[in-house]
Write a protein that holds these residues in place. Structure first.
Motif, mmCIF file in Angstrom:
data_model
loop_
_atom_site.group_PDB
_atom_site.id
_atom_site.type_symbol
_atom_site.label_atom_id
_atom_site.label_comp_id
_atom_site.label_asym_id
_atom_site.label_seq_id
_atom_site.Cartn_x
_atom_site.Cartn_y
_atom_site.Cartn_z
ATOM 1 N N THR A 15 -1.463 44.935 76.499
ATOM 2 C CA THR A 15 -1.824 45.291 77.734
ATOM 3 C C THR A 15 -1.683 46.802 78.104
ATOM 4 O OG1 THR A 15 -1.860 43.313 78.652
ATOM 5 C CG2 THR A 15 -2.071 44.855 80.372
ATOM 6 N N LEU A 16 -0.294 47.191 77.821
ATOM 7 C CA LEU A 16 0.021 48.635 77.884
ATOM 8 C C LEU A 16 -0.872 49.436 76.920
ATOM 9 C CD1 LEU A 16 3.976 48.175 77.500
ATOM 10 C CD2 LEU A 16 2.644 48.972 79.516
ATOM 11 N N ALA A 18 -3.739 48.955 75.950
ATOM 12 C CA ALA A 18 -5.182 48.983 77.031
ATOM 13 C C ALA A 18 -4.972 49.917 78.279
ATOM 14 C CB ALA A 18 -5.513 47.764 77.375
ATOM 15 N N LEU A 19 -4.021 50.023 78.920
ATOM 16 C CA LEU A 19 -3.723 50.778 79.914
ATOM 17 C C LEU A 19 -3.606 52.292 79.482
ATOM 18 C CD1 LEU A 19 -1.080 49.035 82.047
ATOM 19 C CD2 LEU A 19 -3.396 49.403 82.802
ATOM 20 N N ASP A 20 -3.004 52.383 78.294
ATOM 21 C CA ASP A 20 -2.987 53.906 77.717
ATOM 22 C C ASP A 20 -4.375 54.527 77.218
ATOM 23 O OD1 ASP A 20 -1.395 55.948 76.787
ATOM 24 O OD2 ASP A 20 -1.847 55.252 74.574
ATOM 25 N N ASN A 21 -5.126 53.338 76.856
ATOM 26 C CA ASN A 21 -6.464 53.895 76.520
ATOM 27 C C ASN A 21 -7.232 54.264 77.463
ATOM 28 O OD1 ASN A 21 -6.186 53.533 73.683
ATOM 29 N ND2 ASN A 21 -6.907 51.354 73.663
ATOM 30 N N ALA A 22 -7.245 53.483 78.839
ATOM 31 C CA ALA A 22 -7.917 53.757 79.930
ATOM 32 C C ALA A 22 -7.439 54.860 80.591
ATOM 33 C CB ALA A 22 -7.553 52.531 80.978
ATOM 34 N N GLU A 23 -6.363 55.434 80.421
ATOM 35 C CA GLU A 23 -6.001 56.641 80.963
ATOM 36 C C GLU A 23 -6.259 57.910 79.909
ATOM 37 O OE1 GLU A 23 -1.529 56.163 80.996
ATOM 38 O OE2 GLU A 23 -1.990 55.588 83.028
ATOM 39 N N ALA A 24 -7.030 57.655 78.720
ATOM 40 C CA ALA A 24 -7.323 58.691 77.897
ATOM 41 C C ALA A 24 -8.846 59.183 78.293
ATOM 42 C CB ALA A 24 -7.764 58.169 76.723
ATOM 43 N N VAL A 25 -8.872 60.651 78.341
ATOM 44 C CA VAL A 25 -10.115 61.408 78.720
ATOM 45 C C VAL A 25 -11.304 61.219 77.649
ATOM 46 C CG1 VAL A 25 -10.745 63.989 79.176
ATOM 47 C CG2 VAL A 25 -8.425 63.038 79.891
ATOM 48 N N PRO A 26 -12.178 60.833 78.343
ATOM 49 C CA PRO A 26 -13.350 60.728 77.276
ATOM 50 C C PRO A 26 -13.817 62.086 76.634
ATOM 51 C CG PRO A 26 -13.922 59.657 79.591
ATOM 52 C CD PRO A 26 -12.393 60.481 79.714
ATOM 53 N N VAL A 27 -14.189 61.844 75.706
ATOM 54 C CA VAL A 27 -14.571 63.162 74.704
ATOM 55 C C VAL A 27 -15.469 64.086 75.634
ATOM 56 C CG1 VAL A 27 -15.621 64.022 72.605
ATOM 57 C CG2 VAL A 27 -14.210 61.961 72.538
ATOM 58 N N GLU A 28 -16.381 63.539 76.187
ATOM 59 C CA GLU A 28 -17.509 64.466 76.871
ATOM 60 C C GLU A 28 -16.764 65.328 78.106
ATOM 61 O OE1 GLU A 28 -18.173 61.287 76.449
ATOM 62 O OE2 GLU A 28 -17.913 60.316 78.655
#
Length: 107
Positions: A15-16, A18-28
């Motif tokens: 889950t941590l 997944a949270l880290d991934n959700a905070e990532a900036v999309p490439v575009e």
């Protein structure tokens, strides 16, 4: 939390992530830079992109989605050979939902 609680540790680590991934900036959203070497950014942190900050609601949504995903996969594991895996996924979902709901008697 006890270090021996493998179910909780597994659920929380995933889950941590997944949270880290959700905070990532999309490439575009990342500023595209020139490909020539002389146009490359220089210095420590020059290529770092600012991370998104999730609201409390966003965090809750990610945790609920992680729990729901575990319950969905557990429901699909109907063969007796997968009973242990399904039970572990249900236990992980329960751990995550307990964090959202709080300890018993506090609601």
């Amino acid at each position: 939390m006890r270090a021996r609680d493998k179910t909780a540790v597994s659920a929380l680590r995933a889950t941590l992530a997944a949270l880290d991934n959700a905070e990532a900036v999309p490439v575009e959203e990342v500023e595209l830079r020139g490909v020539a070497l002389e146009q490359s950014p220089v210095g420590v942190g020059a290529t770092e992109a600012a991370r998104r900050e999730l609201s409390e609601r966003g965090v809750v949504d990610v945790v609920r989605a992680e729990a729901a995903e575990r319950l969905e996969v557990a429901a699909q594991l109907t063969a007796p050979a997968h009973a242990d895996r399904a039970a572990r996924l249900r236990a992980e979902a329960a751990v995550l939902l307990r964090f959202l709901d709080g300890p018993p008697g506090t609601a």
